[in-house]
Design an enzyme around this catalytic site. Structure first.
Site, short mmCIF file in Angstrom:
data_model
loop_
_atom_site.label_atom_id
_atom_site.label_comp_id
_atom_site.label_asym_id
_atom_site.label_seq_id
_atom_site.Cartn_x
_atom_site.Cartn_y
_atom_site.Cartn_z
N GLU A 98 0.71 -0.99 0.11
CA GLU A 98 0.02 0.12 -0.19
C GLU A 98 0.35 1.09 0.13
O GLU A 98 0.55 1.82 -1.48
CB GLU A 98 -0.74 -0.06 1.38
CG GLU A 98 -1.66 -1.12 1.20
CD GLU A 98 -2.58 -0.96 0.27
OE1 GLU A 98 -3.06 0.62 -0.57
OE2 GLU A 98 -3.31 -2.11 -0.53
N TYR A 181 -5.96 6.51 4.66
CA TYR A 181 -6.51 5.69 4.00
C TYR A 181 -5.51 4.02 3.92
O TYR A 181 -6.03 2.70 3.31
CB TYR A 181 -5.04 5.88 2.21
CG TYR A 181 -5.27 5.01 1.18
CD1 TYR A 181 -6.39 4.43 0.59
CD2 TYR A 181 -4.10 4.37 0.89
CE1 TYR A 181 -6.10 3.37 -0.61
CE2 TYR A 181 -3.96 3.49 0.19
CZ TYR A 181 -5.27 2.81 -0.78
OH TYR A 181 -4.94 2.16 -1.44
N ASP A 199 -8.88 6.87 -1.82
CA ASP A 199 -7.72 7.17 -2.68
C ASP A 199 -8.22 7.32 -4.31
O ASP A 199 -9.45 7.79 -4.76
CB ASP A 199 -6.91 6.11 -3.16
CG ASP A 199 -7.32 4.71 -4.46
OD1 ASP A 199 -8.14 5.32 -4.21
OD2 ASP A 199 -6.57 4.91 -4.77
#
Ligand SMILES: [Zn+2]
Length: 535
Positions: A98, A181, A199
């Site tokens: 990520e 996020y 996102d």
């Protein structure tokens, strides 16, 4: 009475457009989210067509590229993922993926993620690694701050969390470098928590799905409404399959709902649900019936008061009217519908880019021919700010401006600046000092560097060990690989190498020979970074 009758007729004839024009609160967007229909469609599509990626536990070959998926005739995203041994990917591995994917394309991340997981297979391995080892594995991905935060976060997991990643969003948010996020991604993908993630891809999908006329940096949308929409979607249906659902929305935004997605593609699981295309079809029908101008000219349209759409509504409606005015006949309506679909999200306001012009000095040890063994004098950047802790060629700022190209102070001023810098770096004196023709450009997110390069040779004992309070070190190719050198340093070395090939010929002759070399392909790498300036 007449106008009331007209508008009620319009509301019935063009329901999606009328509701969009009339809405003045964010409740409209929340209510337009088709949770019950979108969830199964997204999950079915994702399970059948998702990209094969190592951090999803897939075995090679991987297919990270999304290029051309929306070009006519493409079936790239429709190829079902073949069954493959799904390995268990740790929450730590998901975290690494990520962070790496945040500012880098997925296909570019794959080899870095594999190498990283081989070097640091567990969070304990990463915590125990040195800063240089971490930077070396990150080198080439850019945005080095991400590597440092990951490293610090790993130490935190080992020191404060008994070596186990927290399993809740709140717990994950306590880690350095982990924002909403990343916390939502790890919690949903690794632990099945129905936590929302937002996102750029999610913002695009949701703006089209719920007709949000906003750009993606507007706080009322990006920080508030979008999170509310994403939460409602992932919590729907009891919140099952949270990780897959979140990844499905992101994957759709990266493929069929990319900026050039049409909203009409038969492969798109949301094609029947997009409010963007429903509004577009109503607008086209209204245009054909001669009703559109009157609809858009109604006084006090609610959309101008929506806290999210208000600022961009006039812009969106003007573009919508322009598309409708030039629309093809009904039989070819999808082209115009796709144009309206692509209007969302709205374009970002123009960003101001700062321009900085530098003189860079590339000093090498001795004057033997250039080779991988050549040692260069590099300085370490401060531990905070742009490219913190990275090694670079020493440089001095010549000029800085906003937007416009900064003024070049001229060759004489550059030579003076170079002389000052070389006196500091090599108090014992340099030989064969020369200016490299042309300039190098390097663009960061908010600043563009234009670099002039001076080259000189110097004896080992003539160089300083410190410059402006920063460590200075001779580095050959092996040492550079060890510390992980930035793309900017590589550009400078390539430019000096090309310059050296032209020998000590006069400046004009050197210029011509460099240009010829670029043109006939003998120095293919040159053209990519070495901007010729004839001034
Ligand atoms: Zn709105």
């Amino acid at each position: 009475m007449t106008s009331k009758k007209d508008s009620s007729r319009s509301a019935a004839a063009y329901p999606a457009l009328s509701a969009f024009l009339a809405h003045s609160t964010v409740e409209y967007h929340m209510e337009e989210l088709p949770v019950a229909e979108a969830r199964p469609a997204l999950l079915e599509w994702y399970r059948a067509t998702r990209r094969r990626l190592p951090w999803r536990g897939d075995a090679p070959p991987y297919n990270g590229s999304t290029a051309g998926v929306n070009k006519a005739g493409s079936r790239a995203a429709q190829v079902a993922a073949e069954p493959s041994p799904v390995g268990e990917v740790s929450a730590y591995g998901v975290w690494v993926s990520e962070i790496m994917c945040q500012q880098t394309r997925v296909e570019a991340v794959i080899p870095y993620w594999l190498a990283w997981m081989e070097a640091f297979p567990t969070v304990q391995d990463l915590a125990a690694a040195s800063e240089e080892q971490v930077n070396a594995k990150w080198a080439g991905l850019g945005f080095y701050r991400r590597a440092r935060m990951l490293h610090e976060g790993a130490k935190q997991v080992v020191d404060d969390f008994d070596g186990q990643l927290p399993q809740t969003v709140d717990g994950l948010l306590r880690l350095k470098g982990v924002g909403p996020y990343t916390a939502g991604a790890i919690a949903s993908i690794s632990f099945g928590v129905p936590a929302p993630i937002v996102d750029g891809n999610v913002l695009r999908v949701l703006s089209r799905l719920c007709a949000v006329a906003s750009h993606v940096k507007q706080p009322a949308y990006a920080d508030k409404l979008a999170w509310g929409l994403a939460a409602r979607l992932v919590e729907g249906g009891g919140g099952g399959a949270a990780g897959e659902l979140n990844q499905a929305v992101m994957e759709l935004g990266a493929t069929l709902c990319a900026p050039d997605g049409s909203g009409c593609d038969e492969r798109d699981p949301l094609r029947a649900l997009y409010k963007s295309t429903a509004v577009a079809r109503d607008a086209l029908a209204a245009q054909r019936a001669g009703d559109l101008d009157a609809l858009l000219a109604q006084p006090n349209l609610g959309v101008h008061r929506c806290p999210v759409c208000g600022a961009g509504a006039a812009d969106f409606l003007a573009r919508l009217r322009a598309v409708a005015a030039g629309a093809p006949p009904r039989s070819e309506e999808d082209t115009a519908v796709a144009q309206v679909h692509a209007l969302l999200p709205l374009p970002l306001p123009k960003k101001r880019v700062r321009q900085e012009r530098y003189l860079v000095v590339a000093v090498r040890r001795g004057d033997a021919a250039l080779s991988p063994g050549t040692a260069w004098l590099l300085a370490k950047r401060p531990d905070s700010g742009l490219l913190a802790g990275q090694w670079e060629f020493p440089a001095t700022l010549l000029a800085a401006h906003k937007e416009d190209e900064p003024d070049d102070p001229g060759a004489a001023a550059r030579a003076t600046a170079g002389g000052t810098l070389l006196e500091q770096l090599a108090p014992g004196g340099v030989q064969k000092r020369s200016a490299v023709d042309g300039t190098l450009e390097h663009v960061f997110s908010h600043v563009r560097h234009t670099m002039h390069v001076e080259h000189a040779c110097c004896d080992a004992d003539a160089a300083a060990s410190e410059w402006e309070g920063r460590t200075v070190e001779w580095m050959d190719a092996d040492r550079m690989a060890e510390v992980g050198i930035t793309a900017g340093v590589k550009k400078v070395i390539a430019a000096v190498s090309a310059h050296a090939q032209t020998g000590s010929a006069p400046r004009r002759a050197g210029k011509r020979r460099v240009a010829a070399g670029s043109d006939d392909g003998k120095q293919p790498k040159m053209s990519a970074f070495f901007t010729k300036r004839e001034s």
